[in-house]
Design a protein around this motif. Sequence first.
Motif, mmCIF file in Angstrom:
data_model
loop_
_atom_site.group_PDB
_atom_site.id
_atom_site.type_symbol
_atom_site.label_atom_id
_atom_site.label_comp_id
_atom_site.label_asym_id
_atom_site.label_seq_id
_atom_site.Cartn_x
_atom_site.Cartn_y
_atom_site.Cartn_z
ATOM 1 N N THR A 1 -34.740 37.662 38.531
ATOM 2 C CA THR A 1 -33.831 36.552 38.212
ATOM 3 C C THR A 1 -32.394 36.901 38.565
ATOM 4 O O THR A 1 -31.662 36.068 39.104
ATOM 5 C CB THR A 1 -33.956 36.163 36.730
ATOM 6 O OG1 THR A 1 -35.302 35.769 36.468
ATOM 7 C CG2 THR A 1 -33.022 35.022 36.378
ATOM 8 N N ASP A 2 -31.982 38.135 38.303
ATOM 9 C CA ASP A 2 -30.626 38.572 38.676
ATOM 10 C C ASP A 2 -30.427 38.512 40.191
ATOM 11 O O ASP A 2 -29.383 38.081 40.676
ATOM 12 C CB ASP A 2 -30.353 39.996 38.184
ATOM 13 C CG ASP A 2 -30.281 40.097 36.673
ATOM 14 O OD1 ASP A 2 -30.012 39.067 36.017
ATOM 15 O OD2 ASP A 2 -30.517 41.205 36.153
ATOM 16 N N ASN B 1 -30.181 34.898 41.360
ATOM 17 C CA ASN B 1 -28.880 34.296 41.046
ATOM 18 C C ASN B 1 -27.814 34.629 42.083
ATOM 19 O O ASN B 1 -26.785 33.959 42.142
ATOM 20 C CB ASN B 1 -28.428 34.709 39.650
ATOM 21 C CG ASN B 1 -29.234 34.011 38.579
ATOM 22 O OD1 ASN B 1 -29.738 32.912 38.777
ATOM 23 N ND2 ASN B 1 -29.385 34.664 37.440
ATOM 24 N N LYS C 1 -28.830 28.927 46.548
ATOM 25 C CA LYS C 1 -29.795 28.051 45.871
ATOM 26 C C LYS C 1 -30.278 26.901 46.751
ATOM 27 O O LYS C 1 -31.294 26.288 46.446
ATOM 28 C CB LYS C 1 -29.206 27.485 44.572
ATOM 29 C CG LYS C 1 -28.747 28.524 43.570
ATOM 30 C CD LYS C 1 -29.855 29.455 43.171
ATOM 31 C CE LYS C 1 -29.443 30.461 42.145
ATOM 32 N NZ LYS C 1 -28.547 31.503 42.592
#
Length: 84
Positions: A15-16, A19, A23
Amino acid sequence: MCILPMNEYWLENLTDIYNKLNKDQFYQTRRDCVLNLKYVQRIQNEFVIIMKNGSMLPLAQKKREEFIYKLSNKLVDTLKVRTI
């Protein structure tokens, strides 16, 4: 590819890393799966994503609608670029 010395470790979770990605180009389908929207071929059985190389990736039930929206926007953007 990231090559680290033997005494160093990668401490970020997926997830890091996600991020930090664009996107508009990448999507996290589940906690354990990030994909490049450019290489999606189709969705099968509502919760399985088939990639252009034949790989089958899982899609979390709660992310299905958002994924379809993102994929649709990516397709529209691709078509706009090709027609200009």
